[in-house]
Design a protein around this motif. Structure first.
Motif, PDB file in Angstrom:
ATOM      1  N   ILE A 156      41.484  36.900  42.629  1.00 13.27           N
ATOM      2  CA  ILE A 156      40.514  36.825  43.745  1.00 13.27           C
ATOM      3  C   ILE A 156      39.343  37.780  43.497  1.00 13.27           C
ATOM      4  CG2 ILE A 156      40.220  37.729  46.101  1.00 13.27           C
ATOM      5  CD1 ILE A 156      42.452  36.169  47.058  1.00 13.27           C
TER       6      ILE A 156
ATOM      7  N   ALA B 130      40.607  32.591  43.208  1.00 15.77           N
ATOM      8  CA  ALA B 130      42.041  32.368  42.915  1.00 15.77           C
ATOM      9  C   ALA B 130      42.178  31.138  42.021  1.00 15.77           C
ATOM     10  CB  ALA B 130      42.801  32.147  44.228  1.00 15.77           C
TER      11      ALA B 130
ATOM     12  N   ILE C 185      40.407  28.447  49.210  1.00 15.76           N
ATOM     13  CA  ILE C 185      41.182  29.411  48.406  1.00 15.76           C
ATOM     14  C   ILE C 185      40.626  29.451  46.981  1.00 15.76           C
ATOM     15  CG2 ILE C 185      43.470  29.882  47.392  1.00 15.76           C
ATOM     16  CD1 ILE C 185      44.693  28.699  49.973  1.00 15.76           C
TER      17      ILE C 185
ATOM     18  N   ILE D  94      49.227  27.964  43.309  1.00 16.04           N
ATOM     19  CA  ILE D  94      48.141  28.915  43.587  1.00 16.04           C
ATOM     20  C   ILE D  94      48.515  30.270  43.015  1.00 16.04           C
ATOM     21  CG2 ILE D  94      46.871  30.120  45.433  1.00 16.04           C
ATOM     22  CD1 ILE D  94      47.444  27.688  47.259  1.00 16.04           C
ATOM     23  N   ASN D  95      47.532  30.916  42.380  1.00 21.25           N
ATOM     24  CA  ASN D  95      47.748  32.309  41.948  1.00 21.25           C
ATOM     25  C   ASN D  95      46.519  33.119  42.350  1.00 21.25           C
ATOM     26  OD1 ASN D  95      47.369  34.713  40.223  1.00 21.25           O
ATOM     27  ND2 ASN D  95      49.387  34.105  39.461  1.00 21.25           N
ATOM     28  N   CYS D  96      46.725  34.072  43.255  1.00 23.36           N
ATOM     29  CA  CYS D  96      45.592  34.790  43.852  1.00 23.36           C
ATOM     30  C   CYS D  96      45.300  36.123  43.188  1.00 23.36           C
ATOM     31  CB  CYS D  96      45.865  34.993  45.352  1.00 23.36           C
ATOM     32  SG  CYS D  96      45.856  33.439  46.233  1.00 23.36           S
ATOM     33  N   SER D  97      45.881  36.344  41.987  1.00 24.77           N
ATOM     34  CA  SER D  97      45.649  37.657  41.338  1.00 24.77           C
ATOM     35  C   SER D  97      44.198  37.791  40.866  1.00 24.77           C
ATOM     36  CB  SER D  97      46.592  37.807  40.136  1.00 24.77           C
ATOM     37  OG  SER D  97      46.334  36.734  39.224  1.00 24.77           O
TER      38      SER D  97
ATOM     39  N   ASP E 239      50.405  38.388  44.022  1.00 27.30           N
ATOM     40  CA  ASP E 239      49.653  38.137  42.780  1.00 27.30           C
ATOM     41  C   ASP E 239      50.411  37.175  41.877  1.00 27.30           C
ATOM     42  OD1 ASP E 239      48.503  41.575  42.617  1.00 27.30           O
ATOM     43  OD2 ASP E 239      47.624  39.781  43.550  1.00 27.30           O
TER      44      ASP E 239
ATOM     45  N   THR F 165      37.583  31.637  46.422  1.00 26.42           N
ATOM     46  CA  THR F 165      37.712  33.106  46.391  1.00 26.42           C
ATOM     47  C   THR F 165      37.857  33.606  44.950  1.00 26.42           C
ATOM     48  OG1 THR F 165      40.126  33.066  46.466  1.00 26.42           O
ATOM     49  CG2 THR F 165      38.976  33.088  48.596  1.00 26.42           C
TER      50      THR F 165
ATOM     51  N   SER G 285      49.691  32.371  50.708  1.00 29.68           N
ATOM     52  CA  SER G 285      49.791  32.473  49.237  1.00 29.68           C
ATOM     53  C   SER G 285      48.887  33.598  48.715  1.00 29.68           C
ATOM     54  CB  SER G 285      49.375  31.150  48.588  1.00 29.68           C
ATOM     55  OG  SER G 285      48.001  30.888  48.831  1.00 29.68           O
ATOM     56  N   LEU G 286      47.963  34.080  49.572  1.00 33.02           N
ATOM     57  CA  LEU G 286      47.071  35.171  49.151  1.00 33.02           C
ATOM     58  C   LEU G 286      47.814  36.510  49.141  1.00 33.02           C
ATOM     59  CD1 LEU G 286      44.945  32.967  50.043  1.00 33.02           C
ATOM     60  CD2 LEU G 286      43.443  34.824  50.644  1.00 33.02           C
TER      61      LEU G 286
ATOM     62  N   TYR H 110      36.506  38.881  49.355  1.00 34.51           N
ATOM     63  CA  TYR H 110      37.308  38.835  50.583  1.00 34.51           C
ATOM     64  C   TYR H 110      36.453  38.220  51.686  1.00 34.51           C
ATOM     65  CZ  TYR H 110      39.539  42.330  47.666  1.00 34.51           C
ATOM     66  OH  TYR H 110      40.090  42.995  46.603  1.00 34.51           O
TER      67      TYR H 110
END
Ligand code: EPZ
Length: 432
Positions: free
Chosen positions: A79, A62, A57, A74-77, A36, A60, A32-33, A82
């Protein structure tokens, strides 16, 4: 100490519903990472390894929204880091998938060396070989794996062994790389196919998962997806063995029978009855089963994650069986615990010679790892009288509501503080 207390000797009967596959969910959550956009993952098992992964997750930066026990958005935009190097990360195996995903999306990652069940040496040289073939620079220092590159370029990678983790990790890194990546000698487990299907649902181009060659064409970007995880083949197999070991009659529901072929074949071979339908399998064992030989192999062979369970069943079967573990070099630790219950098992090299006995005796035993812990619960269920199994945190890593589902099949099992005589007495009074 928290443990399962079991009054065994009752044949399991009824229906049990299987949850999502832990070892697919770990790779898919990390995947999911790679976008975005919003990713919604459904049918995830509510077990500690998965919950740790979801927490990592969130750490990070997210956005993580647990929609319910079995689904997460999940929305990793957003983050911000790393680097995933806290203790939680080092506790589980699946954390290494963050390397492939972060490298794939951000061309850099700093992840704590993975932990996981102590079932033998678990190097990640094949993962590193794959990342370096794609152009990444890898440095392992003080328990942290640092990966970085300006650009990831597709390459032709030949795995020395069909590693599940390395296959998934290379797919995660290659799905956004420039050009084509070919993975030869990949793992072919159902969870490999599930991760590939998930990546394709995001606009990835992964072909051949489940076969001897996987071809990946790097995409420009991946978009969001709503994806449901496949049922857990090992959770299902564990209940199949539990039904057989207790001479029960159990329907295991929400499964893909093809994923269980190796287990079904072995159970039929030793005298159990198997009835398959589209999404369920019925296991009936009315008499003592007989001996056989088992060798664990990569899928579609007999799964190593079912080795402790079938070894326990054969410890109660008629005759002498030989179980050979070809995947891990230290996966017979549970044999010492079984021996305390009266089993006759001798480990020689990577084989266990099992002389079946017609009954085991109760004991206070300890789960050495996830699958062995489940196998020892099966031993307790098949044994008259009270057995306690401690260190059940291992079991809770991969089995959702194990005691509750077993009670649903008529088992007398509960979680108690096994050192508290009042709690033990209360359990005994409750089940008379
Ligand atoms: C995954 O572990 C599973 N874990 C294990 O399940 C499972 O037993 C195993 O695959 C095999 O099916 C997860 O998916 C989180 P491998 P993984 O890489 O990826 C050697 C459970 O009970 N190897 O296929 O670690 C390795 O030492 C857990 O759910 C290398 O030599 O398995 C082992 O002997 C337990 N170099 C063999 O390959 C590498 O780079 C199989 O390992 C990688 C692996």
């Amino acid at each position: 100490m928290r443990g399962f207390i079991i009054k065994g000797g009752t044949p399991l009967a009824g229906e049990v519903i299987i949850d999502g596959a832990k070892n697919a969910a770990l790779g898919i959550l990390a995947g999911s990472l790679l976008t975005d956009d919003d990713v919604i993952i459904e049918n995830i098992p509510d077990v500690s390894d998965i919950n740790l992964m979801i927490k990592a997750i969130g750490n990070t930066g997210a956005r993580v929204d647990r929609l319910d026990a079995h689904s997460v958005k999940i929305n990793c935009s957003t983050i911000e880091t790393y680097a995933l190097d806290n203790d939680d990360i080092g506790k589980m195996r699946g954390s290494y998938y963050f390397i492939g995903a972060l490298l794939g999306k951000y061309k850099q990652a700093s992840v704590a060396f993975p932990g996981g069940c102590d079932i033998g040496s678990r190097p990640i040289d094949q993962h590193i070989k794959g990342f370096e073939a794609l152009g990444a620079n890898i440095k392992v220092e003080s328990g942290i794996i640092e990966a970085s590159t300006k650009e990831l370029k597709g390459n032709h990678i030949y795995l020395d062994s069909p590693s599940v983790g390395a296959t998934i990790n290379i797919m995660l890194a290659a799905v956004l790389a420039k050009g084509q990546t070919i993975i030869e000698n990949p793992a072919k487990e159902p969870h490999i196919v599930d991760v590939a299907n998930f990546l394709n649902s995001m606009g990835g181009n992964v072909k051949g998962a489940g076969t001897d060659v996987i071809r990946i064409k790097g995409a420009e970007r991946l978009h969001g997806s709503t994806y449901s995880i496949i049922p857990d083949q090992i959770e299902a197999g564990t209940y199949m063995i539990a039904a057989a070991a207790t001479r029960g009659d159990v329907v295991i529901k929400n499964i893909i029978p093809k994923h269980l072929e190796a287990i079904s074949a072995k159970l039929v071979e030793i005298g159990a009855e198997i009835e398959e339908s589209d999404d369920s399998i019925r296991v009936v064992a009315t008499k003592r089963l007989s001996h056989t030989n088992v060798k664990t192999l990569p899928y579609p062979g007999f799964p190593t994650d079912m080795q402790p369970q079938i070894s326990t069943l054969l410890a109660l079967s008629e005759g002498t069986s030989i179980v050979t573990e070809t995947i891990f070099d230290n996966r017979f630790k549970f044999v010492d615990e079984l021996a305390r219950m009266g089993a006759h098992v001798k480990v020689e090299g990577n084989s266990a010679i099992i002389e079946g006995v017609d009954r085991l005796s109760n004991a206070r035993i300890y789960a050495p790892d996830l699958r062995a812990g489940a196998a020892l619960v099966i031993a307790g269920l098949a044994t008259e009288g009270i057995t306690t199994v401690q260190q059940i945190e291992y079991i809770e890593r991969g089995y959702e509501r194990f005691d509750e589902k077993l009670r649903g099949l008529g088992a007398a099992i509960a979680i108690v503080n096994v050192d508290d005589s009042n709690e033990v007495e209360k359990f005994k009074l409750r089940i008379v």
